[in-house]
Design a protein around this motif. Structure first.
Motif, PDB file in Angstrom:
ATOM      1  N   MET A 162       2.772   3.445 -14.480  1.00 59.18           N
ATOM      2  CA  MET A 162       2.822   4.151 -13.196  1.00 59.18           C
ATOM      3  C   MET A 162       4.154   4.003 -12.458  1.00 59.18           C
ATOM      4  SD  MET A 162      -0.147   5.719 -12.657  1.00 59.18           S
ATOM      5  CE  MET A 162      -0.211   5.968 -10.891  1.00 59.18           C
ATOM      6  N   VAL A 163       4.834   2.868 -12.642  1.00 59.77           N
ATOM      7  CA  VAL A 163       6.028   2.585 -11.838  1.00 59.77           C
ATOM      8  C   VAL A 163       7.301   2.577 -12.677  1.00 59.77           C
ATOM      9  CG1 VAL A 163       7.146   0.878 -10.335  1.00 59.77           C
ATOM     10  CG2 VAL A 163       4.670   1.251 -10.166  1.00 59.77           C
ATOM     11  N   HIS A 164       7.284   1.897 -13.797  1.00 61.05           N
ATOM     12  CA  HIS A 164       8.518   1.639 -14.539  1.00 61.05           C
ATOM     13  C   HIS A 164       8.839   2.669 -15.615  1.00 61.05           C
ATOM     14  CE1 HIS A 164       8.806  -2.169 -12.482  1.00 61.05           C
ATOM     15  NE2 HIS A 164       7.551  -2.420 -12.818  1.00 61.05           N
ATOM     16  N   VAL A 219       0.847  -1.196   0.000  1.00 61.62           N
ATOM     17  CA  VAL A 219       0.000   0.000   0.000  1.00 61.62           C
ATOM     18  C   VAL A 219       0.884   1.248   0.000  1.00 61.62           C
ATOM     19  CG1 VAL A 219      -1.631   1.358   1.383  1.00 61.62           C
ATOM     20  CG2 VAL A 219      -2.004  -1.098   1.088  1.00 61.62           C
ATOM     21  N   GLY A 220       1.921   1.254   0.839  1.00 56.90           N
ATOM     22  CA  GLY A 220       2.856   2.378   0.880  1.00 56.90           C
ATOM     23  C   GLY A 220       3.597   2.558  -0.435  1.00 56.90           C
ATOM     24  N   PHE A 221       3.988   1.448  -1.054  1.00 52.41           N
ATOM     25  CA  PHE A 221       4.676   1.485  -2.348  1.00 52.41           C
ATOM     26  C   PHE A 221       3.778   2.143  -3.393  1.00 52.41           C
ATOM     27  CE2 PHE A 221       5.422  -0.568  -6.485  1.00 52.41           C
ATOM     28  CZ  PHE A 221       6.763  -0.291  -6.682  1.00 52.41           C
ATOM     29  N   LEU A 222       2.514   1.731  -3.448  1.00 52.87           N
ATOM     30  CA  LEU A 222       1.591   2.328  -4.423  1.00 52.87           C
ATOM     31  C   LEU A 222       1.366   3.807  -4.128  1.00 52.87           C
ATOM     32  CD1 LEU A 222      -1.111  -0.443  -5.006  1.00 52.87           C
ATOM     33  CD2 LEU A 222       0.977   0.012  -6.301  1.00 52.87           C
ATOM     34  N   GLY A 223       1.293   4.149  -2.847  1.00 53.36           N
ATOM     35  CA  GLY A 223       1.150   5.555  -2.472  1.00 53.36           C
ATOM     36  C   GLY A 223       2.337   6.384  -2.923  1.00 53.36           C
ATOM     37  N   GLN A 224       3.517   5.823  -2.811  1.00 50.07           N
ATOM     38  CA  GLN A 224       4.747   6.502  -3.230  1.00 50.07           C
ATOM     39  C   GLN A 224       4.707   6.835  -4.732  1.00 50.07           C
ATOM     40  OE1 GLN A 224       8.114   3.958  -2.442  1.00 50.07           O
ATOM     41  NE2 GLN A 224       9.341   4.878  -4.039  1.00 50.07           N
ATOM     42  N   LEU A 237      -6.278   5.740  -4.415  1.00 50.56           N
ATOM     43  CA  LEU A 237      -6.825   4.743  -3.491  1.00 50.56           C
ATOM     44  C   LEU A 237      -5.904   3.537  -3.278  1.00 50.56           C
ATOM     45  CD1 LEU A 237     -10.456   4.749  -4.893  1.00 50.56           C
ATOM     46  CD2 LEU A 237      -9.651   5.958  -2.866  1.00 50.56           C
ATOM     47  N   PRO A 238      -4.676   3.754  -2.828  1.00 52.00           N
ATOM     48  CA  PRO A 238      -3.752   2.627  -2.685  1.00 52.00           C
ATOM     49  C   PRO A 238      -4.251   1.540  -1.734  1.00 52.00           C
ATOM     50  CG  PRO A 238      -2.839   4.617  -1.690  1.00 52.00           C
ATOM     51  CD  PRO A 238      -4.076   5.021  -2.408  1.00 52.00           C
TER      52      PRO A 238
END
Length: 142
Positions: free
Chosen positions: A99-101, A47-52, A57-58
């Motif tokens: 979103m991440v990579h 959840v924290g990773f997605l928030g970062q 709505l992580p």
């Protein structure tokens, strides 16, 4: 002669090639998601990773993503609802790439990008002859 030049006889083993590809893809998805399912602490980290990465709505997205990967992994291993699992996997990992990579270099994209294309492959080809899908799919007219 042309058959050997283009290795045409190997096409008969296409379904046999899909089987270990489904198994290893499914095993990877189960392996990378199971710890978040069975550990509340690991889920909170996710959840924290997605928030970062500014996911909306992580607290909702984390379990949704993890369960999608876990269930798709099981579906690939069994060859059950393979096309649906392919569509879901494609979607999840397109979002991951975006979103991440996205800011990473190409090698950083690679694992998620491969899962996008494996999802497309399974969505279009299905699980092959050695999948449980073959027991439940309607038969096509030849």
């Amino acid at each position: 002669m042309r058959n050997w030049l283009f290795l045409t006889p190997l096409a008969k083993a296409g379904d046999l090639g899909l089987l270990p590809l489904r198994w290893v893809t499914g095993a990877f998805l189960v392996w990378q998601s199971h710890d978040n399912i069975f550990s509340a602490a690991r889920m909170e980290e996710f959840v924290g990773f997605l928030g970062q990465f500014h996911f909306p709505l992580p607290e909702l997205m984390a379990p949704l993503c993890v369960w999608a990967q876990f269930l798709c992994g099981i579906a690939f291993i069994l060859g059950l609802l393979t096309r649906w699992a392919g569509i879901v996997t494609t979607f999840v990992f397109i979002v991951a790439v975006w979103m991440v990579h996205w800011p990473q270099d190409f090698p950083g994209w690679w694992p998620a990008l491969i899962l996008v294309f494996l999802g497309i492959l399974f969505a279009t080809l299905g699980g092959g002859r050695y999948a449980l899908d073959t027991r439940f799919e309607p038969k096509r007219n030849a």
